[in-house]
Design a protein around this motif. Structure first.
Motif, mmCIF file in Angstrom:
data_model
loop_
_atom_site.group_PDB
_atom_site.id
_atom_site.type_symbol
_atom_site.label_atom_id
_atom_site.label_comp_id
_atom_site.label_asym_id
_atom_site.label_seq_id
_atom_site.Cartn_x
_atom_site.Cartn_y
_atom_site.Cartn_z
ATOM 1 N N LYS A 93 0.813 -1.219 0.000
ATOM 2 C CA LYS A 93 0.000 0.000 0.000
ATOM 3 C C LYS A 93 0.843 1.265 0.000
ATOM 4 O O LYS A 93 0.316 2.360 -0.096
ATOM 5 N N SER A 94 2.144 1.144 0.137
ATOM 6 C CA SER A 94 3.022 2.308 0.081
ATOM 7 C C SER A 94 4.438 1.856 -0.224
ATOM 8 O O SER A 94 4.758 0.679 -0.139
ATOM 9 N N ILE A 95 5.265 2.810 -0.599
ATOM 10 C CA ILE A 95 6.676 2.536 -0.822
ATOM 11 C C ILE A 95 7.400 2.998 0.430
ATOM 12 O O ILE A 95 7.385 4.184 0.763
ATOM 13 N N ILE A 96 7.994 2.079 1.152
ATOM 14 C CA ILE A 96 8.668 2.419 2.402
ATOM 15 C C ILE A 96 10.169 2.344 2.158
ATOM 16 O O ILE A 96 10.692 1.322 1.724
ATOM 17 N N ARG A 97 10.849 3.432 2.444
ATOM 18 C CA ARG A 97 12.274 3.516 2.190
ATOM 19 C C ARG A 97 12.932 4.372 3.264
ATOM 20 O O ARG A 97 12.570 5.518 3.437
ATOM 21 N N ASP A 98 13.879 3.818 3.956
ATOM 22 C CA ASP A 98 14.622 4.537 4.986
ATOM 23 C C ASP A 98 13.693 5.239 5.965
ATOM 24 O O ASP A 98 12.961 4.613 6.679
ATOM 25 N N ARG A 99 13.685 6.580 5.945
ATOM 26 C CA ARG A 99 12.948 7.345 6.941
ATOM 27 C C ARG A 99 11.574 7.812 6.488
ATOM 28 O O ARG A 99 10.895 8.515 7.208
ATOM 29 N N PHE A 100 11.168 7.495 5.287
ATOM 30 C CA PHE A 100 9.864 7.987 4.848
ATOM 31 C C PHE A 100 9.044 6.882 4.210
ATOM 32 O O PHE A 100 9.553 5.884 3.745
ATOM 33 N N SER A 101 7.750 7.108 4.232
ATOM 34 C CA SER A 101 6.806 6.211 3.583
ATOM 35 C C SER A 101 6.167 7.000 2.460
ATOM 36 O O SER A 101 5.598 8.069 2.694
ATOM 37 N N GLN A 102 6.281 6.516 1.245
ATOM 38 C CA GLN A 102 5.764 7.197 0.064
ATOM 39 C C GLN A 102 4.411 6.612 -0.309
ATOM 40 O O GLN A 102 4.313 5.418 -0.597
ATOM 41 N N ALA A 103 3.384 7.422 -0.273
ATOM 42 C CA ALA A 103 2.062 6.968 -0.690
ATOM 43 C C ALA A 103 2.070 6.669 -2.178
ATOM 44 O O ALA A 103 2.827 7.266 -2.929
ATOM 45 N N VAL A 104 1.243 5.733 -2.590
ATOM 46 C CA VAL A 104 1.138 5.376 -4.000
ATOM 47 C C VAL A 104 -0.212 5.838 -4.527
ATOM 48 O O VAL A 104 -1.142 6.081 -3.752
ATOM 49 N N PRO A 105 -0.352 5.965 -5.856
ATOM 50 C CA PRO A 105 -1.649 6.372 -6.417
ATOM 51 C C PRO A 105 -2.756 5.417 -5.987
ATOM 52 O O PRO A 105 -2.543 4.218 -5.845
ATOM 53 N N LEU A 106 -3.935 5.964 -5.790
ATOM 54 C CA LEU A 106 -5.073 5.173 -5.324
ATOM 55 C C LEU A 106 -5.879 4.642 -6.512
ATOM 56 O O LEU A 106 -6.956 5.125 -6.823
ATOM 57 N N TYR A 107 -5.322 3.611 -7.161
ATOM 58 C CA TYR A 107 -6.039 2.935 -8.234
ATOM 59 C C TYR A 107 -7.162 2.091 -7.627
ATOM 60 O O TYR A 107 -7.230 1.883 -6.419
ATOM 61 N N GLU A 108 -8.026 1.559 -8.489
ATOM 62 C CA GLU A 108 -9.191 0.792 -8.038
ATOM 63 C C GLU A 108 -8.820 -0.381 -7.122
ATOM 64 O O GLU A 108 -9.554 -0.709 -6.207
#
Length: 172
Positions: free
Chosen positions: A33-48
């Motif tokens: 549900k997200s891209i987690i890398r080091d110190r941050f979590s990157q939200a991904v596009p909300l596709y269907e």
């Protein structure tokens, strides 16, 4: 449902099954549900695959296979539904709509579109991907992350590079 039946509660118990979001299993090149890398979590596009979630409701005394409803409903509709089924008052703070008219077949729909978004608890200026869906189209907005606040910059949905450079917070 078997356990509810074993306890002789089927005639006075409403069962609601749902979840808060979907999970990418490789669709759009994404896992989770997200891209987690080091110190941050990157939200991904909300596709269907992320926004269309299961909702199954069994009303007391229901028999047989039930029916399928294709109406746009949202998680905020669950609380007003529970309150109406319990004959409790709406405290006047809810934004959802009771699903009871859909469940009883009295209505075919409650709204013309559904809105999905990340929680506002991610901070007052945090990036919040959002999706607006109608029967004809979906607007998938992924926005721009804020530089200098621990978030990487990115471009809009389909121009996002999903490479190591992107994951490290660099644009291409």
């Amino acid at each position: 449902l078997q356990r509810v039946g074993d306890l002789n509660l089927l005639d006075n118990t409403t069962v609601i099954f749902t979840t808060d979001h979907g999970f990418y299993l490789g669709e759009h090149g994404l896992i989770g549900k997200s891209i987690i890398r080091d110190r941050f979590s990157q939200a991904v596009p909300l596709y269907e695959e992320m926004t269309r979630i299961p909702l199954i409701v069994r009303l007391p005394g229901s028999r047989g296979g039930g029916r399928r409803c294709n109406a746009f409903v949202q998680p905020t509709d669950i609380m007003p539904t529970i309150l109406e089924l319990a004959d409790a008052k709406d405290p006047g703070t809810m934004h959802g709509r009771s699903l009871v008219p859909l469940l009883t077949g009295e209505r075919e729909s409650l709204r013309e579109y559904a809105v999905s978004s990340w929680s506002i608890t991610h901070g007052p200026r945090a990036w919040r991907p959002s999706t607006v869906t109608t029967e004809e189209w979906s607007l998938i907005y992924s926005g721009q992350l804020i530089q200098g606040e621990g978030y990487p910059a990115t471009r809009v949905v389909d121009s996002v590079s999903r490479t190591e450079r992107f994951l490290e917070g660099k644009t291409e």
